[in-house]
Write a protein that holds these residues in place. Structure first.
Motif, PDB file in Angstrom:
ATOM      1  N   CYS A 128       0.984  -1.253  -0.495  1.00  0.00           N
ATOM      2  CA  CYS A 128      -0.386   0.478   0.088  1.00  0.00           C
ATOM      3  C   CYS A 128       0.705   1.277   0.256  1.00  0.00           C
ATOM      4  CB  CYS A 128      -0.640  -0.159   1.224  1.00  0.00           C
ATOM      5  SG  CYS A 128      -0.242  -0.429   2.835  1.00  0.00           S
ATOM      6  N   ASP A 129       2.365   1.500   0.645  1.00  0.00           N
ATOM      7  CA  ASP A 129       2.752   2.221   0.364  1.00  0.00           C
ATOM      8  C   ASP A 129       3.725   2.573  -0.761  1.00  0.00           C
ATOM      9  OD1 ASP A 129       1.863   3.363   2.950  1.00  0.00           O
ATOM     10  OD2 ASP A 129       3.763   1.777   4.271  1.00  0.00           O
ATOM     11  N   ARG A 130       4.104   1.678  -1.677  1.00  0.00           N
ATOM     12  CA  ARG A 130       4.719   1.512  -2.762  1.00  0.00           C
ATOM     13  C   ARG A 130       6.621   1.222  -2.386  1.00  0.00           C
ATOM     14  NH1 ARG A 130       1.543   1.028  -6.858  1.00  0.00           N
ATOM     15  NH2 ARG A 130      -0.959   1.706  -6.049  1.00  0.00           N
ATOM     16  N   ASP A 131       6.672   0.657  -0.846  1.00  0.00           N
ATOM     17  CA  ASP A 131       8.080   0.620  -0.430  1.00  0.00           C
ATOM     18  C   ASP A 131       8.143  -0.562  -0.457  1.00  0.00           C
ATOM     19  OD1 ASP A 131       6.707   0.377   1.563  1.00  0.00           O
ATOM     20  OD2 ASP A 131       7.623   2.085   2.340  1.00  0.00           O
ATOM     21  N   SER A 132       7.881  -1.755  -0.806  1.00  0.00           N
ATOM     22  CA  SER A 132       7.779  -3.319  -0.615  1.00  0.00           C
ATOM     23  C   SER A 132       7.005  -3.724  -1.241  1.00  0.00           C
ATOM     24  CB  SER A 132       7.342  -3.469   0.728  1.00  0.00           C
ATOM     25  OG  SER A 132       7.372  -4.847   1.492  1.00  0.00           O
ATOM     26  N   ILE A 133       8.301  -5.189  -2.219  1.00  0.00           N
ATOM     27  CA  ILE A 133       7.358  -5.975  -2.714  1.00  0.00           C
ATOM     28  C   ILE A 133       7.574  -7.393  -2.365  1.00  0.00           C
ATOM     29  CG2 ILE A 133       7.796  -4.327  -4.607  1.00  0.00           C
ATOM     30  CD1 ILE A 133      10.382  -5.252  -5.540  1.00  0.00           C
ATOM     31  N   ILE A 134       6.564  -7.788  -4.085  1.00  0.00           N
ATOM     32  CA  ILE A 134       6.505  -9.364  -3.242  1.00  0.00           C
ATOM     33  C   ILE A 134       7.069  -9.925  -4.730  1.00  0.00           C
ATOM     34  CG2 ILE A 134       4.940 -11.644  -2.499  1.00  0.00           C
ATOM     35  CD1 ILE A 134       3.885 -10.196  -0.380  1.00  0.00           C
ATOM     36  N   TYR A 135       7.492 -10.470  -4.370  1.00  0.00           N
ATOM     37  CA  TYR A 135       8.479 -11.289  -5.571  1.00  0.00           C
ATOM     38  C   TYR A 135       7.705 -12.642  -5.312  1.00  0.00           C
ATOM     39  CZ  TYR A 135      11.932  -8.505  -7.533  1.00  0.00           C
ATOM     40  OH  TYR A 135      12.814  -6.886  -8.150  1.00  0.00           O
ATOM     41  N   LEU A 136       6.163 -13.345  -6.029  1.00  0.00           N
ATOM     42  CA  LEU A 136       5.541 -13.970  -6.225  1.00  0.00           C
ATOM     43  C   LEU A 136       5.777 -15.158  -7.419  1.00  0.00           C
ATOM     44  CD1 LEU A 136       3.398 -15.663  -4.703  1.00  0.00           C
ATOM     45  CD2 LEU A 136       1.735 -14.916  -6.089  1.00  0.00           C
ATOM     46  N   GLY A 137       6.588 -16.299  -7.038  1.00  0.00           N
ATOM     47  CA  GLY A 137       7.230 -17.016  -8.089  1.00  0.00           C
ATOM     48  C   GLY A 137       7.432 -18.742  -7.755  1.00  0.00           C
ATOM     49  N   LYS A 138       7.881 -19.133  -8.067  1.00  0.00           N
ATOM     50  CA  LYS A 138       8.337 -21.086  -8.165  1.00  0.00           C
ATOM     51  C   LYS A 138       9.666 -21.301  -8.144  1.00  0.00           C
ATOM     52  CE  LYS A 138       7.428 -24.733  -7.950  1.00  0.00           C
ATOM     53  NZ  LYS A 138       5.939 -25.570  -7.122  1.00  0.00           N
ATOM     54  N   PRO A 139      10.150 -21.604  -7.292  1.00  0.00           N
ATOM     55  CA  PRO A 139      12.082 -21.590  -7.054  1.00  0.00           C
ATOM     56  C   PRO A 139      12.017 -23.315  -8.000  1.00  0.00           C
ATOM     57  CG  PRO A 139      10.769 -22.443  -5.412  1.00  0.00           C
ATOM     58  CD  PRO A 139       9.905 -22.275  -5.570  1.00  0.00           C
ATOM     59  N   ASP A 140      13.329 -22.734  -8.808  1.00  0.00           N
ATOM     60  CA  ASP A 140      13.372 -24.310  -9.388  1.00  0.00           C
ATOM     61  C   ASP A 140      14.332 -25.420  -8.497  1.00  0.00           C
ATOM     62  OD1 ASP A 140      12.848 -23.857 -11.790  1.00  0.00           O
ATOM     63  OD2 ASP A 140      15.190 -22.353 -11.872  1.00  0.00           O
ATOM     64  N   GLY A 141      14.881 -24.984  -6.965  1.00  0.00           N
ATOM     65  CA  GLY A 141      14.881 -25.679  -5.865  1.00  0.00           C
ATOM     66  C   GLY A 141      15.270 -24.815  -4.671  1.00  0.00           C
ATOM     67  N   PRO A 142      16.292 -25.656  -4.143  1.00  0.00           N
ATOM     68  CA  PRO A 142      15.968 -24.737  -2.743  1.00  0.00           C
ATOM     69  C   PRO A 142      16.732 -23.907  -2.678  1.00  0.00           C
ATOM     70  CG  PRO A 142      17.759 -26.657  -2.179  1.00  0.00           C
ATOM     71  CD  PRO A 142      16.659 -26.799  -3.853  1.00  0.00           C
ATOM     72  N   THR A 143      16.285 -22.225  -2.005  1.00  0.00           N
ATOM     73  CA  THR A 143      16.314 -20.892  -2.341  1.00  0.00           C
ATOM     74  C   THR A 143      17.650 -20.567  -1.416  1.00  0.00           C
ATOM     75  OG1 THR A 143      14.101 -20.509  -2.628  1.00  0.00           O
ATOM     76  CG2 THR A 143      15.741 -18.994  -2.101  1.00  0.00           C
ATOM     77  N   CYS A 144      18.058 -20.988  -0.505  1.00  0.00           N
ATOM     78  CA  CYS A 144      19.242 -20.639   0.566  1.00  0.00           C
ATOM     79  C   CYS A 144      20.376 -21.411   0.163  1.00  0.00           C
ATOM     80  CB  CYS A 144      18.956 -21.003   2.250  1.00  0.00           C
ATOM     81  SG  CYS A 144      20.231 -19.920   3.254  1.00  0.00           S
ATOM     82  N   HIS A 145      21.045 -20.670   0.494  1.00  0.00           N
ATOM     83  CA  HIS A 145      23.282 -20.266  -0.142  1.00  0.00           C
ATOM     84  C   HIS A 145      22.955 -21.838   0.492  1.00  0.00           C
ATOM     85  CE1 HIS A 145      23.989 -17.793   3.267  1.00  0.00           C
ATOM     86  NE2 HIS A 145      25.351 -18.273   3.316  1.00  0.00           N
ATOM     87  N   THR A 146      22.731 -22.394   1.758  1.00  0.00           N
ATOM     88  CA  THR A 146      22.919 -23.486   2.741  1.00  0.00           C
ATOM     89  C   THR A 146      22.869 -24.413   2.243  1.00  0.00           C
ATOM     90  OG1 THR A 146      20.943 -23.022   3.945  1.00  0.00           O
ATOM     91  CG2 THR A 146      22.625 -21.904   4.508  1.00  0.00           C
ATOM     92  N   GLY A 147      21.550 -24.577   1.328  1.00  0.00           N
ATOM     93  CA  GLY A 147      20.805 -25.179   0.851  1.00  0.00           C
ATOM     94  C   GLY A 147      19.698 -25.194   1.661  1.00  0.00           C
ATOM     95  N   SER A 148      19.132 -24.983   1.949  1.00  0.00           N
ATOM     96  CA  SER A 148      17.523 -25.091   3.020  1.00  0.00           C
ATOM     97  C   SER A 148      16.567 -24.546   2.214  1.00  0.00           C
ATOM     98  CB  SER A 148      17.647 -23.833   4.068  1.00  0.00           C
ATOM     99  OG  SER A 148      16.910 -24.038   4.615  1.00  0.00           O
ATOM    100  N   GLU A 149      15.730 -25.091   1.904  1.00  0.00           N
ATOM    101  CA  GLU A 149      14.714 -24.761   1.434  1.00  0.00           C
ATOM    102  C   GLU A 149      14.132 -23.025   1.092  1.00  0.00           C
ATOM    103  OE1 GLU A 149      11.082 -27.214   1.606  1.00  0.00           O
ATOM    104  OE2 GLU A 149       9.834 -25.182   1.468  1.00  0.00           O
ATOM    105  N   THR A 150      13.970 -22.542   2.354  1.00  0.00           N
ATOM    106  CA  THR A 150      13.819 -21.232   2.229  1.00  0.00           C
ATOM    107  C   THR A 150      15.726 -20.734   3.915  1.00  0.00           C
ATOM    108  OG1 THR A 150      12.858 -20.862   4.237  1.00  0.00           O
ATOM    109  CG2 THR A 150      12.125 -21.410   2.822  1.00  0.00           C
TER     110      THR A 150
END
Lengths: 280, 280
Positions: A128-150
């Motif tokens: 609502c304030d136009r200073d924060s955004i969501i990237y809504l999407g489908k990850p190809d694999g784990p997102t975290c550099h540690t190998g964790s899902e998030t």
């Protein structure tokens, strides 16, 4: 079925020659190609030029950034949080790959450009304030550099209860917390872990019982409609259907996320068919 | 059933005299009371003093802040994003009400202190870099000051398709996008909106057909286990069970969120019972 399901996985609306391949090119080059697209005479591209006024409306902070939160379109899991500048958001919108601005390296980075674990964008949302955004999407694999899902796997409650623990509790919402518990019960059975008996274990050990419960709960759900029972009975019976069905999913090694992906792709397809019919 | 379900809605682990009532007291006063608690000789309070080292490990930025993302524990919806300083996070952990630091007003604010739409915290999660946190909780009502369920209701794709639109497309994940579509079909029927027929509408207009489909799909789901079918069949049949059951929910005016709340409270209870048994 002819349900429109148009919020997710829209086809890129720019022509194929503008469709950015961000693998393995560098993010800066991706931006150059976006701007090259905008200079063509293709009507589809001119339509995309509307993005300029949109970007102008965003409240970039004093460093030209907004918070960008990547979220899994199927599970709702918050995958990671970074920052986006104007170029990062523009690249994300056109390439459909989540792209951020690295404050430490002072450069754009396409999430996945090294790991190949891209986040494929369905849509981007502004707050609502136009200073924060969501990237809504489908990850190809784990997102975290540690190998964790998030990236969110450190529970404050766990740390306060036991500061020596290994900090490996994902931020799971209700459905996935339940799924995780069911999977643990399955692991306990297969590893002969000595814990007290549970209803989930009984179901996992007796397919006949499990299937009879699923059929029974589905029947009870239907009867709340047929016999005009209170909506709270419907919610309770649906909870039973969900829980018992999820035990069957675990038994078959199927994730709830797989089921939701089936639903998304199915209704995306019926949405495209419906649009196609309307245009005839 | 004896499933532990301990990630959500833990009882506050501080004594009742320390349990902060943040309604309608000011947030700064809440912080004072937290610190007053920490000075007592109650062993439970000393355990809570572990929070200091935890806060020390967080990578506060040059203004002493981290990004704080509030997420609905049942639906996974990202409700809002703000910032937290040390005091805001401490207050959130102890009061179990999402609390932020307002950069514009240079003060703490408990989300809901004016609107009464608090976000009741289940747990807080840190990311891998310890510079971003999730407030996982249950909102009392709409989170956005506009009355919207969440602050993220402006779809970039919608704006680019039609810059004149009213920017009212919530960032919905798959299950809730489907729920929204089913509800639209129901509204179209009740308002006699002239649109092409759909399978969802046929189901909504024929309870007998709807119930026979739910029983049939539940049976087909079970048969994927009984007849050892491929897991992809299980995912597909479960998608059918979910979709048809969600049409019944819409028919009865029950939200998926209501069902998930039933599940959460049920398994939280069985988790407490299991813990109680272990302590005997």
């Amino acid at each position: 079925m002819a349900l429109p399901y148009t919020n997710c996985f829209r086809l890129p609306r720019i022509s194929t020659r503008c469709h950015l391949s961000v693998t393995p090119i560098r993010a800066q080059r991706a931006v150059s190609r976006v701007f090259a697209c905008l200079k063509t005479s293709d009507p589809a591209i001119h339509r995309e030029a509307k993005v300029g006024p949109l970007l102008d409306r965003i409240k970039w902070d004093d460093k030209g950034l907004v918070v960008a939160i990547a979220q899994n379109v199927d599970t709702g899991a918050v995958l990671m949080q970074g920052f986006a500048n104007r170029e990062a958001l523009l690249t994300t919108i056109f390439s459909r790959k989540a792209t951020f601005y690295s404050r430490s390296r002072s450069t754009l980075w396409v999430k996945g450009e090294t790991s190949m674990n891209f986040i494929n964008i369905c849509d981007v949302f502004l707050d609502c304030d136009r200073d924060s955004i969501i990237y809504l999407g489908k990850p190809d694999g784990p997102t975290c550099h540690t190998g964790s899902e998030t990236c969110y796997y450190t529970s404050v409650d766990e740390v306060l209860n036991d500061p020596q623990n290994d900090c490996n509790t994902l931020a799971l919402t209700t459905l996935y917390s339940l799924e995780s518990t069911i999977c643990k019960r399955k692991e306990e059975i297969s590893s002969n872990f000595d814990s007290r008996p549970s209803w989930t274990k009984r179901l996992l050990l007796d397919n006949k019982l499990l299937c009879s419960k699923i059929r029974e709960e589905a029947d009870e759900l239907c009867r709340t409609l047929e016999e005009n029972e209170d909506p709270s009975r419907t919610a309770s019976e649906m909870a039973d259907v969900l829980y018992h069905s999820m035990v069957l999913l675990a038994q078959k090694g199927v994730k709830v996320e797989d089921v939701l992906q089936v639903l998304r792709l199915r209704f995306q397809q019926s949405g495209i068919e419906e649009k196609s019919c309307r245009n005839k």
